[in-house]
Scaffold this active site. Structure first.
Site, short mmCIF file in Angstrom:
data_model
loop_
_atom_site.label_atom_id
_atom_site.label_comp_id
_atom_site.label_asym_id
_atom_site.label_seq_id
_atom_site.Cartn_x
_atom_site.Cartn_y
_atom_site.Cartn_z
N GLY A 46 34.13 46.01 39.52
CA GLY A 46 33.75 46.16 40.92
C GLY A 46 34.08 47.54 41.47
CB CYS A 47 37.15 49.58 41.34
SG CYS A 47 38.18 48.38 42.22
CB THR A 48 33.35 51.00 37.65
OG1 THR A 48 34.65 51.11 37.05
CG2 THR A 48 32.39 51.96 36.99
CB ALA A 51 33.96 54.73 42.13
#
Length: 155
Positions: A46-48, A51
């Site tokens: 999710g963070c990738t 970002a």
């Protein structure tokens, strides 16, 4: 439980180390709008997604006079590996003590797979040129996040 920020509140000042261990202060961006977003952990799916969404829209955001800062509790070395692996071109800042996360209301109780846990609350803020909060969004979704911001903020 940390207090949630609202439009009109002063943005809590901070100086944090970036992925290269260099200090970056919110005050360095005074006079420009800044998106400050908080995410749980570098190099997770999710963070990738989130970002890379900011990376892919960075030129348009910059043209609109908006800088982007991403903050997580990760150490600078982990942030550097994440930045390099994904070709991220905006500062990633380390808040291992979670002091900035807490000051911005982005650390506390949240629901994760139906359970209440304590952790990073995925959150995004638009800081105005004068250093006040223009908009605060908590519990945001990683997928399609920048498109939603652009719609909400008429960018």
């Amino acid at each position: 439980m940390s207090t949630r920020l609202q439009a009109g509140d002063p943005a809590p000042d901070f100086t944090l180390d970036d992925a290269d261990g260099k200090p970056v202060a919110l005050a360095d961006h005074r006079g420009r709008k800044v998106i400050v977003y908080f995410y749980p952990a570098a190099s997770t799916p999710g963070c990738t997604t989130e970002a890379c969404d900011f990376r892919d829209n960075l030129a348009e955001l910059n043209e609109a006079g908006i800088d982007v800062l991403g903050i997580s509790p990760d150490a600078p070395a982990k942030l550097a590996a994440f930045r390099d692996a994904e070709g991220l071109t905006f500062p990633l800042l380390a808040d291992p003590d979670r002091e900035v996360l807490t000051a911005w209301g982005a650390f506390g109780e949240k629901k994760l797979y139906g359970k209440t846990v304590t952790g990073v609350i995925r959150s995004t803020f638009l800081v105005a040129e004068d250093g006040s909060i223009a908009d605060a969004k908590y519990n945001v979704k990683a997928t399609g996040h920048v498109a939603k911001l652009r719609r909400d903020w008429d960018l």
